[in-house]
Design a protein around this motif. Sequence first.
Motif, PDB file in Angstrom:
ATOM      1  N   CYS A 352     -45.836  35.005  36.123  1.00 12.14           N
ATOM      2  CA  CYS A 352     -45.553  36.219  36.890  1.00 12.14           C
ATOM      3  C   CYS A 352     -45.928  37.459  36.085  1.00 12.14           C
ATOM      4  N   GLU A 353     -46.240  38.533  36.804  1.00 12.77           N
ATOM      5  CA  GLU A 353     -46.534  39.797  36.156  1.00 12.77           C
ATOM      6  C   GLU A 353     -45.313  40.278  35.376  1.00 12.77           C
ATOM      7  N   ALA A 354     -45.571  40.850  34.211  1.00 11.40           N
ATOM      8  CA  ALA A 354     -44.475  41.299  33.341  1.00 11.40           C
ATOM      9  C   ALA A 354     -44.055  42.714  33.705  1.00 11.40           C
ATOM     10  N   ASP A 355     -43.313  42.837  34.802  1.00  7.19           N
ATOM     11  CA  ASP A 355     -42.696  44.094  35.226  1.00  7.19           C
ATOM     12  C   ASP A 355     -41.192  43.919  35.020  1.00  7.19           C
ATOM     13  N   LEU A 356     -40.691  44.434  33.905  1.00  2.00           N
ATOM     14  CA  LEU A 356     -39.338  44.101  33.461  1.00  2.00           C
ATOM     15  C   LEU A 356     -38.565  45.329  33.023  1.00  2.00           C
ATOM     16  N   LEU A 357     -37.244  45.178  33.020  1.00  2.00           N
ATOM     17  CA  LEU A 357     -36.341  46.192  32.494  1.00  2.00           C
ATOM     18  C   LEU A 357     -35.502  45.576  31.392  1.00  2.00           C
ATOM     19  N   ILE A 358     -35.205  46.389  30.379  1.00  2.00           N
ATOM     20  CA  ILE A 358     -34.273  45.992  29.335  1.00  2.00           C
ATOM     21  C   ILE A 358     -33.115  46.983  29.362  1.00  2.00           C
ATOM     22  N   TRP A 359     -31.919  46.440  29.561  1.00  2.00           N
ATOM     23  CA  TRP A 359     -30.719  47.249  29.773  1.00  2.00           C
ATOM     24  C   TRP A 359     -29.820  47.234  28.539  1.00  2.00           C
ATOM     25  N   ASP A 360     -29.278  48.397  28.235  1.00  2.00           N
ATOM     26  CA  ASP A 360     -28.200  48.516  27.250  1.00  2.00           C
ATOM     27  C   ASP A 360     -26.925  48.871  28.019  1.00  2.00           C
ATOM     28  N   LEU A 361     -26.039  47.915  28.147  1.00  2.00           N
ATOM     29  CA  LEU A 361     -24.778  48.137  28.863  1.00  2.00           C
ATOM     30  C   LEU A 361     -23.625  48.427  27.915  1.00  2.00           C
ATOM     31  N   ASN A 362     -23.925  48.499  26.629  1.00  2.00           N
ATOM     32  CA  ASN A 362     -22.903  48.817  25.635  1.00  2.00           C
ATOM     33  C   ASN A 362     -22.814  50.339  25.466  1.00  2.00           C
ATOM     34  N   MET A 363     -22.547  51.002  26.593  1.00  2.00           N
ATOM     35  CA  MET A 363     -22.476  52.460  26.619  1.00  2.00           C
ATOM     36  C   MET A 363     -21.199  52.885  27.322  1.00  2.00           C
ATOM     37  N   LEU A 364     -20.872  54.168  27.200  1.00  2.00           N
ATOM     38  CA  LEU A 364     -19.605  54.649  27.752  1.00  2.00           C
ATOM     39  C   LEU A 364     -19.448  54.335  29.230  1.00  2.00           C
ATOM     40  N   ASN A 365     -20.509  54.538  30.007  1.00  2.00           N
ATOM     41  CA  ASN A 365     -20.378  54.400  31.466  1.00  2.00           C
ATOM     42  C   ASN A 365     -20.325  52.951  31.929  1.00  2.00           C
ATOM     43  N   THR A 366     -20.721  52.002  31.082  1.00  2.00           N
ATOM     44  CA  THR A 366     -20.772  50.609  31.520  1.00  2.00           C
ATOM     45  C   THR A 366     -19.877  49.671  30.706  1.00  2.00           C
ATOM     46  N   SER A 367     -19.201  50.167  29.701  1.00  2.00           N
ATOM     47  CA  SER A 367     -18.309  49.319  28.887  1.00  2.00           C
ATOM     48  C   SER A 367     -16.881  49.351  29.432  1.00  2.00           C
ATOM     49  N   PRO A 368     -16.152  48.246  29.318  1.00  2.00           N
ATOM     50  CA  PRO A 368     -16.586  46.931  28.848  1.00  2.00           C
ATOM     51  C   PRO A 368     -17.314  46.167  29.955  1.00  2.00           C
ATOM     52  N   VAL A 369     -18.062  45.138  29.576  1.00  2.00           N
ATOM     53  CA  VAL A 369     -18.854  44.373  30.542  1.00  2.00           C
ATOM     54  C   VAL A 369     -18.158  43.037  30.822  1.00  2.00           C
ATOM     55  N   TYR A 370     -17.571  42.909  31.998  1.00  2.00           N
ATOM     56  CA  TYR A 370     -17.012  41.634  32.423  1.00  2.00           C
ATOM     57  C   TYR A 370     -18.073  40.827  33.177  1.00  2.00           C
ATOM     58  N   ASN A 371     -18.806  41.514  34.029  1.00  2.00           N
ATOM     59  CA  ASN A 371     -19.919  40.913  34.766  1.00  2.00           C
ATOM     60  C   ASN A 371     -21.066  41.915  34.699  1.00  2.00           C
ATOM     61  N   PRO A 372     -22.183  41.572  34.056  1.00  2.00           N
ATOM     62  CA  PRO A 372     -23.258  42.550  33.901  1.00  2.00           C
ATOM     63  C   PRO A 372     -23.828  43.065  35.224  1.00  2.00           C
ATOM     64  N   LEU A 373     -23.816  42.220  36.254  1.00  2.00           N
ATOM     65  CA  LEU A 373     -24.296  42.692  37.561  1.00  2.00           C
ATOM     66  C   LEU A 373     -23.375  43.764  38.131  1.00  2.00           C
ATOM     67  N   THR A 374     -22.074  43.597  37.957  1.00  2.00           N
ATOM     68  CA  THR A 374     -21.127  44.619  38.384  1.00  2.00           C
ATOM     69  C   THR A 374     -21.376  45.917  37.632  1.00  2.00           C
ATOM     70  N   SER A 375     -21.592  45.801  36.337  1.00  2.00           N
ATOM     71  CA  SER A 375     -21.835  46.986  35.513  1.00  2.00           C
ATOM     72  C   SER A 375     -23.105  47.709  35.958  1.00  2.00           C
ATOM     73  N   ILE A 376     -24.151  46.952  36.291  1.00  2.00           N
ATOM     74  CA  ILE A 376     -25.410  47.565  36.721  1.00  2.00           C
ATOM     75  C   ILE A 376     -25.247  48.218  38.089  1.00  2.00           C
ATOM     76  N   ILE A 377     -24.728  47.474  39.050  1.00  2.00           N
ATOM     77  CA  ILE A 377     -24.721  47.972  40.428  1.00  2.00           C
ATOM     78  C   ILE A 377     -23.722  49.108  40.626  1.00  2.00           C
ATOM     79  N   TYR A 378     -22.573  49.050  39.974  1.00  2.00           N
ATOM     80  CA  TYR A 378     -21.567  50.075  40.241  1.00  2.00           C
ATOM     81  C   TYR A 378     -21.384  51.116  39.141  1.00  2.00           C
ATOM     82  N   SER A 379     -21.977  50.891  37.957  1.00  2.00           N
ATOM     83  CA  SER A 379     -21.735  51.843  36.869  1.00  2.00           C
ATOM     84  C   SER A 379     -22.990  52.383  36.198  1.00  2.00           C
ATOM     85  N   ALA A 380     -24.064  51.618  36.185  1.00  2.00           N
ATOM     86  CA  ALA A 380     -25.230  51.973  35.375  1.00  2.00           C
ATOM     87  C   ALA A 380     -25.999  53.161  35.940  1.00  2.00           C
ATOM     88  N   GLU A 381     -26.665  53.865  35.036  1.00  2.00           N
ATOM     89  CA  GLU A 381     -27.558  54.973  35.385  1.00  2.00           C
ATOM     90  C   GLU A 381     -28.862  54.783  34.623  1.00  2.00           C
TER      91      GLU A 381
END
Length: 431
Positions: A352-381
Amino acid sequence: MKKILLKNGTIIDENGRIIENTDVYISSGKIEKLSKRDDLIISDYETIDCSGYYITPSFVNLHAHSPMNILKGIAEDVTIDDWFNKKIFPYESKLKAEEIYWGTMLASAEMINNGVTAFADHYFSQESVYRAINDIGIRGDIAPTIFGLADDYKIQLKNAEQFIKEFNGKNSRINIRLGPHAPYTCPGDILKEIVDTAKSLNVGIHIHVSETKEQVDDSLKLTGKTPVEILYDSGAFDLDVIIAHGLWTTEDDLKYLNDNVNFALCPKTYMKLSMGQGNIYKLKEKLNYSFGTDGAASSNTLSPLEQARLFALNGKFILGNSESFNILEIWRALMNGHNALSFNTGKIKAGCEADLLIWDLNMLNTSPVYNPLTSIIYSAESNNIKYTMVQGEFLKYDGKLKAYTNNVIKKVNDIQKDIIERGTGESKVKY
């Protein structure tokens, strides 16, 4: 192209499956292989240490008017009729090709910052849009806008046809289709002519359909058919179709749809222009959908993630069911945008084509991370996206866009002054 090794990351795939401690090898713009963590250092790969980071497929913006970014904030707190007829269409009538280029550059930079690597655009001056996409490195699916009721309709269609013949297939990051504006601005035989032209060119279409209740009601009064039925009768569903909005698609319309039809939902626009809740929330299980942002003049931001978040929250509220619109469902809908475009993206697997994202969820708006998908969809910017990669090339690296950003902002600030001084003109069509 560089060889890149994303080392020791946690993958979240298109279905929301989480795979820890994985190395992703990239070469020639594609994912070469995945392997579990090892300690080998491979000298000919640029290595990015992804320990503590999440690697996901990128986002697709399935409906945009990217040059409209140049008009962001120019039409606020007005009715939808005035938004179109007294503000946006009249201002657009005076836009120059070079301004459309810089509007697309501005939009593309914002989208890259928000993790978007491909977008489906619907606008005029398609050569300017093509040039910007080519220059900045993002992917684009371009649909030259055609207004069937305009005096120069035949010229618009001919120019779009020539554009497709000249440019489609020349750049692996750019696809082209036809963009009839809507059934109400391309009525009857005009829509059929555009669809037949698309068939002859072997391309799809991208069209606004059933945006408001009034459009559906007026269509039923004038023709006895809904806009979706009109599109079906034109033969459009024999093609790959992006339906922009479809907010007021009816239950009865579902019988006309097939797997070729992709809905691009833009809930922020519906809220801002008070377009009503429509039917999409209750019909979502029966629609093939992902998210767009519409134009920045109505949505103000170009983030499919924000649109997905609003869709989930609105849906829970409107249906009165907090268990619906769950995290996995929304993530898969976000990823579904890749399936609407033919770029071989959206999956983290070899080939597959390499169109990717690398996320840092160890930040104020996304910590703590219980479920990374929850952190992305409801908290990440956007600041949580450390890297945005298109075809194996980093367009955002360690939290920073390429050096073009300052130049783009300077150019659009100069253009803004010219737009205000020129004022509005006469639009070719009325909403």
